[in-house]
Design a protein around this motif. Structure first.
Motif, PDB file in Angstrom:
ATOM      1  N   LYS A  87       0.850  -1.133   0.024  1.00  0.00           N
ATOM      2  CA  LYS A  87       0.030  -0.001   0.126  1.00  0.00           C
ATOM      3  C   LYS A  87       0.995   1.178   0.113  1.00  0.00           C
ATOM      4  O   LYS A  87       1.842   1.222   0.585  1.00  0.00           O
ATOM      5  CB  LYS A  87      -1.009   0.016   1.151  1.00  0.00           C
ATOM      6  CG  LYS A  87      -1.630  -0.933   1.525  1.00  0.00           C
ATOM      7  CD  LYS A  87      -2.757  -1.574   0.227  1.00  0.00           C
ATOM      8  CE  LYS A  87      -3.337  -2.805   0.548  1.00  0.00           C
ATOM      9  NZ  LYS A  87      -4.562  -2.881  -0.424  1.00  0.00           N
ATOM     10  N   PRO A  88       0.316   2.487  -0.694  1.00  0.00           N
ATOM     11  CA  PRO A  88       1.066   3.564  -0.705  1.00  0.00           C
ATOM     12  C   PRO A  88       1.537   4.069   0.775  1.00  0.00           C
ATOM     13  O   PRO A  88       0.431   4.201   1.652  1.00  0.00           O
ATOM     14  CB  PRO A  88       0.314   4.425  -1.411  1.00  0.00           C
ATOM     15  CG  PRO A  88      -0.592   3.826  -2.110  1.00  0.00           C
ATOM     16  CD  PRO A  88      -0.818   2.542  -1.283  1.00  0.00           C
ATOM     17  N   THR A  89       2.742   4.138   1.162  1.00  0.00           N
ATOM     18  CA  THR A  89       3.111   4.700   2.339  1.00  0.00           C
ATOM     19  C   THR A  89       2.333   5.891   2.880  1.00  0.00           C
ATOM     20  O   THR A  89       1.822   6.239   3.816  1.00  0.00           O
ATOM     21  CB  THR A  89       4.676   5.117   2.516  1.00  0.00           C
ATOM     22  OG1 THR A  89       5.500   3.650   2.297  1.00  0.00           O
ATOM     23  CG2 THR A  89       5.053   5.305   3.963  1.00  0.00           C
ATOM     24  N   GLN A 145      -1.869   8.576   6.327  1.00  0.00           N
ATOM     25  CA  GLN A 145      -2.828   9.362   6.328  1.00  0.00           C
ATOM     26  C   GLN A 145      -3.863   8.628   7.316  1.00  0.00           C
ATOM     27  O   GLN A 145      -4.865   9.333   8.294  1.00  0.00           O
ATOM     28  CB  GLN A 145      -3.481   9.756   5.249  1.00  0.00           C
ATOM     29  CG  GLN A 145      -4.666  10.813   5.121  1.00  0.00           C
ATOM     30  CD  GLN A 145      -4.428  11.885   5.801  1.00  0.00           C
ATOM     31  OE1 GLN A 145      -3.125  12.564   5.798  1.00  0.00           O
ATOM     32  NE2 GLN A 145      -5.147  12.375   6.787  1.00  0.00           N
ATOM     33  N   VAL A 146      -3.950   7.216   7.200  1.00  0.00           N
ATOM     34  CA  VAL A 146      -5.228   6.448   7.868  1.00  0.00           C
ATOM     35  C   VAL A 146      -4.765   6.521   9.257  1.00  0.00           C
ATOM     36  O   VAL A 146      -5.652   6.451   9.977  1.00  0.00           O
ATOM     37  CB  VAL A 146      -5.161   4.898   7.079  1.00  0.00           C
ATOM     38  CG1 VAL A 146      -5.983   4.220   8.032  1.00  0.00           C
ATOM     39  CG2 VAL A 146      -5.807   4.947   5.809  1.00  0.00           C
ATOM     40  N   ILE A 147      -3.553   6.473   9.759  1.00  0.00           N
ATOM     41  CA  ILE A 147      -3.041   6.325  10.989  1.00  0.00           C
ATOM     42  C   ILE A 147      -3.429   7.737  11.585  1.00  0.00           C
ATOM     43  O   ILE A 147      -3.968   7.710  12.782  1.00  0.00           O
ATOM     44  CB  ILE A 147      -1.742   6.105  11.061  1.00  0.00           C
ATOM     45  CG1 ILE A 147      -1.354   4.639  10.680  1.00  0.00           C
ATOM     46  CG2 ILE A 147      -1.128   6.042  12.764  1.00  0.00           C
ATOM     47  CD1 ILE A 147       0.257   4.315  10.560  1.00  0.00           C
ATOM     48  N   HIS A 148      -3.036   8.803  11.001  1.00  0.00           N
ATOM     49  CA  HIS A 148      -3.268  10.240  11.608  1.00  0.00           C
ATOM     50  C   HIS A 148      -4.994  10.418  11.701  1.00  0.00           C
ATOM     51  O   HIS A 148      -5.208  11.062  12.733  1.00  0.00           O
ATOM     52  CB  HIS A 148      -2.745  11.339  10.701  1.00  0.00           C
ATOM     53  CG  HIS A 148      -1.064  11.453  10.597  1.00  0.00           C
ATOM     54  ND1 HIS A 148      -0.326  12.006   9.835  1.00  0.00           N
ATOM     55  CD2 HIS A 148      -0.323  10.720  11.468  1.00  0.00           C
ATOM     56  CE1 HIS A 148       0.918  11.947  10.141  1.00  0.00           C
ATOM     57  NE2 HIS A 148       0.820  11.183  11.075  1.00  0.00           N
ATOM     58  N   THR A 149      -5.774  10.010  10.820  1.00  0.00           N
ATOM     59  CA  THR A 149      -7.124   9.929  10.949  1.00  0.00           C
ATOM     60  C   THR A 149      -7.601   9.050  12.086  1.00  0.00           C
ATOM     61  O   THR A 149      -8.363   9.632  12.995  1.00  0.00           O
ATOM     62  CB  THR A 149      -7.886   9.370   9.575  1.00  0.00           C
ATOM     63  OG1 THR A 149      -7.396  10.276   8.261  1.00  0.00           O
ATOM     64  CG2 THR A 149      -9.291   9.561   9.957  1.00  0.00           C
ATOM     65  N   ALA A 150      -7.032   8.258  12.413  1.00  0.00           N
ATOM     66  CA  ALA A 150      -7.354   7.252  13.474  1.00  0.00           C
ATOM     67  C   ALA A 150      -7.067   8.092  14.793  1.00  0.00           C
ATOM     68  O   ALA A 150      -7.859   8.176  15.824  1.00  0.00           O
ATOM     69  CB  ALA A 150      -6.436   5.934  13.402  1.00  0.00           C
ATOM     70  N   LYS A 183       7.139   6.485  10.699  1.00  0.00           N
ATOM     71  CA  LYS A 183       7.141   7.766  10.157  1.00  0.00           C
ATOM     72  C   LYS A 183       5.722   8.270  10.443  1.00  0.00           C
ATOM     73  O   LYS A 183       5.745   9.689  10.631  1.00  0.00           O
ATOM     74  CB  LYS A 183       6.950   7.477   8.679  1.00  0.00           C
ATOM     75  CG  LYS A 183       8.225   6.999   7.907  1.00  0.00           C
ATOM     76  CD  LYS A 183       8.338   6.779   6.573  1.00  0.00           C
ATOM     77  CE  LYS A 183       9.904   6.378   6.061  1.00  0.00           C
ATOM     78  NZ  LYS A 183       9.528   6.030   4.633  1.00  0.00           N
ATOM     79  N   ALA A 184       4.586   7.712  10.720  1.00  0.00           N
ATOM     80  CA  ALA A 184       3.328   8.273  11.095  1.00  0.00           C
ATOM     81  C   ALA A 184       3.450   8.851  12.524  1.00  0.00           C
ATOM     82  O   ALA A 184       2.619   9.773  12.901  1.00  0.00           O
ATOM     83  CB  ALA A 184       2.306   7.086  10.983  1.00  0.00           C
ATOM     84  N   LEU A 185       4.477   8.299  13.293  1.00  0.00           N
ATOM     85  CA  LEU A 185       4.466   8.672  14.792  1.00  0.00           C
ATOM     86  C   LEU A 185       5.257  10.102  15.062  1.00  0.00           C
ATOM     87  O   LEU A 185       5.469  10.381  16.260  1.00  0.00           O
ATOM     88  CB  LEU A 185       5.053   7.556  15.610  1.00  0.00           C
ATOM     89  CG  LEU A 185       4.098   6.474  15.891  1.00  0.00           C
ATOM     90  CD1 LEU A 185       5.005   5.253  16.616  1.00  0.00           C
ATOM     91  CD2 LEU A 185       2.755   6.744  16.583  1.00  0.00           C
ATOM     92  N   MET A 209      -0.263   8.419  21.253  1.00  0.00           N
ATOM     93  CA  MET A 209      -0.449   6.904  21.074  1.00  0.00           C
ATOM     94  C   MET A 209       0.119   6.043  21.987  1.00  0.00           C
ATOM     95  O   MET A 209       1.131   6.351  22.720  1.00  0.00           O
ATOM     96  CB  MET A 209       0.048   6.749  19.689  1.00  0.00           C
ATOM     97  CG  MET A 209      -0.546   7.535  18.490  1.00  0.00           C
ATOM     98  SD  MET A 209      -2.280   7.590  18.308  1.00  0.00           S
ATOM     99  CE  MET A 209      -2.429   5.486  17.623  1.00  0.00           C
ATOM    100  N   GLN A 210      -0.631   4.682  22.210  1.00  0.00           N
ATOM    101  CA  GLN A 210       0.001   3.625  22.767  1.00  0.00           C
ATOM    102  C   GLN A 210       0.528   2.501  21.571  1.00  0.00           C
ATOM    103  O   GLN A 210      -0.328   2.127  20.789  1.00  0.00           O
ATOM    104  CB  GLN A 210      -0.664   3.006  23.366  1.00  0.00           C
ATOM    105  CG  GLN A 210      -0.999   3.807  24.866  1.00  0.00           C
ATOM    106  CD  GLN A 210      -2.286   4.688  24.695  1.00  0.00           C
ATOM    107  OE1 GLN A 210      -3.395   4.232  24.112  1.00  0.00           O
ATOM    108  NE2 GLN A 210      -2.124   5.706  25.268  1.00  0.00           N
TER     109      GLN A 210
END
Length: 344
Positions: free
Chosen positions: A37-39, A44-49, A74-76, A84-85
Motif C-alpha cells: 500500500k502507498p506509504t 494518513q489512515v493512522i493520522h485519521t485514527a 513515520k506516522a508517529l 498513541m500507545q
C-alpha cells in the motif's frame, strides 16, 4: 465543523495500561495481504485514527518484513507519539530471506528484536511488547525473564502474549505480570472462550482480539474471496473454501439482516458484539481505508441488549470450518506449551 467523536477508553491488565476501546491493526498496510500500500496513504489512515480518538496501534516486526514498523515510525513523528500507545510483537524471524520463518523465544533474540523495533519505530520505549508466537523449545520463563529486564531498562512498558495456551499464560504471568493476551476472537472464531479467556480474566489480563471481523468476512461478506490477491494467505483458510463458504454465506446474511434492524453495518455489529463482552476487551480491526476506519469506530456506539447478544451467538454457532490448515494450527495456542524451566 463535524461532531467530535469521543472514543471511550479501557484498561488492559492491572498495571495501569489504558487505551481506546478499539484499536487499529496495521498488518494490512504492508505486503502480507497482496500488494504493498502507498506509504503516505497509510500514514494518513493512522493520522485519521488519532484524530478520531483511536490511541492504540498494533504492528509486528513480521509484517512486511519490518516495513510495517517503519511506516508506523513515520506516522508517529512529531506530536503524534504523545497521543498513541504502540503495541508491537517479536518472535517469528526470517531464516532464509522472505520464505523461511522460525519461531524464536531465545532471551538474546528478545533483546535483539526489541532494539531493532525501537530503531524502526523511531521511539525510545514500546508501550506493549508481545511474544508473537510461543517458542515450544524454550521455557516461557526464560523469554519473559528477558522481557522483564527490558521493562527494568525502560525499553518496554508492558508485556503481552499472542496465541498462548492457558498453561503458558499462567507460567509467564508468574514471572512478570502479563498486561494483555492477543488472540483470534470474533463471531467467526470462538474457540478461545472455553479456556483462554477465562484464564485471562482470572489473572486480570486484558484481551485483545485480532481478526475481529473474521479476516474481512463481516466487513465485505462472501464476496471478499473474489478480492483476494493470488498470494493472499486467506485463500488457504478452511472457512473460505467449498461447502464451508457456501454455508457461511448464510451466516453472513443472518448477521446482515440483524444489522439492518439495528441500523448499523454487519462489521459494526460484529465489533459491537466483542465490545459488549467486557471492559477488558479491546478489538484491533485492521483497515487501509479511512471510510472503513470511521465505520469501525462507529461500532463503539452500537448498543446491544442481552437478547441481541444471544441471537448473535446463535447465528455464530452455525459457522463452519477450522481457523487454519492443520500445519498452521500447530503454531496456535492449542499447541503453544513450552518445556518446563528445569529442562533448560
Amino acid at each position: 465543523m463535524g461532531e467530535v467523536v469521543v472514543v471511550p477508553r479501557r484498561k488492559l491488565g492491572s498495571q495501569g495500561f489504558e487505551v481506546s476501546a478499539i484499536g487499529l491493526g496495521c498488518m494490512g498496510m504492508s505486503p502480507l495481504h497482496g500488494s504493498p500500500k502507498p506509504t503516505q496513504e497509510m500514514i494518513q489512515v493512522i493520522h485519521t485514527a488519532v484524530d478520531s480518538g483511536i490511541t492504540f496501534l498494533d504492528t509486528s516486526d513480521l509484517y512486511g518484513h519490518h516495513t510495517n514498523t517503519i511506516i508506523i515510525g513515520k506516522a508517529l513523528e512529531g506530536e503524534v507519539r504523545q497521543k498513541m500507545q504502540v503495541a508491537t510483537k517479536f518472535g517469528i524471524k526470517s531464516i532464509s530471506g522472505e520464505t523461511g520463518m522460525v519461531v524464536c523465544g531465545d532471551p538474546a533474540y528478545v533483546k535483539e528484536a526489541c532494539n531493532a523495533s525501537l530503531k524502526q519505530l523511531g521511539i525510545s520505549c514500546i508501550d506493549l511488547y508481545y511474544v508473537h508466537r510461543i517458542d515450544t523449545k524454550i521455557p516461557i520463563e526464560l523469554t519473559v525473564g528477558a522481557l522483564k529486564e527490558l521493562v527494568e531498562e525502560g525499553k518496554i512498558k508492558y508485556i503481552g502474549l499472542s496465541e498462548a495456551s492457558p498453561q503458558t499464560i499462567r507460567r509467564a504471568h508468574a514471572i512478570h505480570p502479563i498486561t494483555a493476551v492477543q488472540l483470534e476472537w470474533s463471531l467467526w472464531t470462538r474457540d478461545a472462550e472455553e479456556e483462554v479467556i477465562p484464564t485471562c480474566r482470572q489473572l486480570g489480563i486484558g484481551i485483545v482480539p485480532f481478526s475481529p471481523l473474521g479476516k474481512g468476512f463481516f466487513s465485505t461478506g462472501p464476496k471478499v474471496v473474489e478480492n483476494f490477491a493470488t498470494n493472499d494467505f486467506r485463500r488457504s483458510l478452511p472457512k473460505f473454501q467449498g461447502e464451508n463458504l457456501e454455508h457461511n454465506k448464510i451466516v453472513f446474511e443472518r448477521v446482515n439482516e440483524m444489522a439492518r434492524k439495528k441500523g448499523c453495518t454487519p462489521s459494526q455489529l460484529a465489533l459491537a458484539w466483542l465490545l459488549h463482552q467486557g471492559d477488558d476487551v479491546c478489538p484491533i480491526p485492521g483497515t487501509t481505508k479511512i471510510e472503513n476506519l470511521k465505520q469501525n469506530i462507529g461500532s463503539v456506539f452500537v448498543k446491544l441488549t442481552t437478547e441481541d447478544m444471544s441471537e448473535l451467538e446463535s447465528i455464530a454457532a452455525a459457522v463452519k470450518g477450522d481457523r487454519y490448515s492443520p500445519a498452521v494450527m500447530q503454531d496456535t495456542w492449542k499447541y503453544a506449551n513450552t518445556p518446563p524451566l528445569s529442562s533448560a
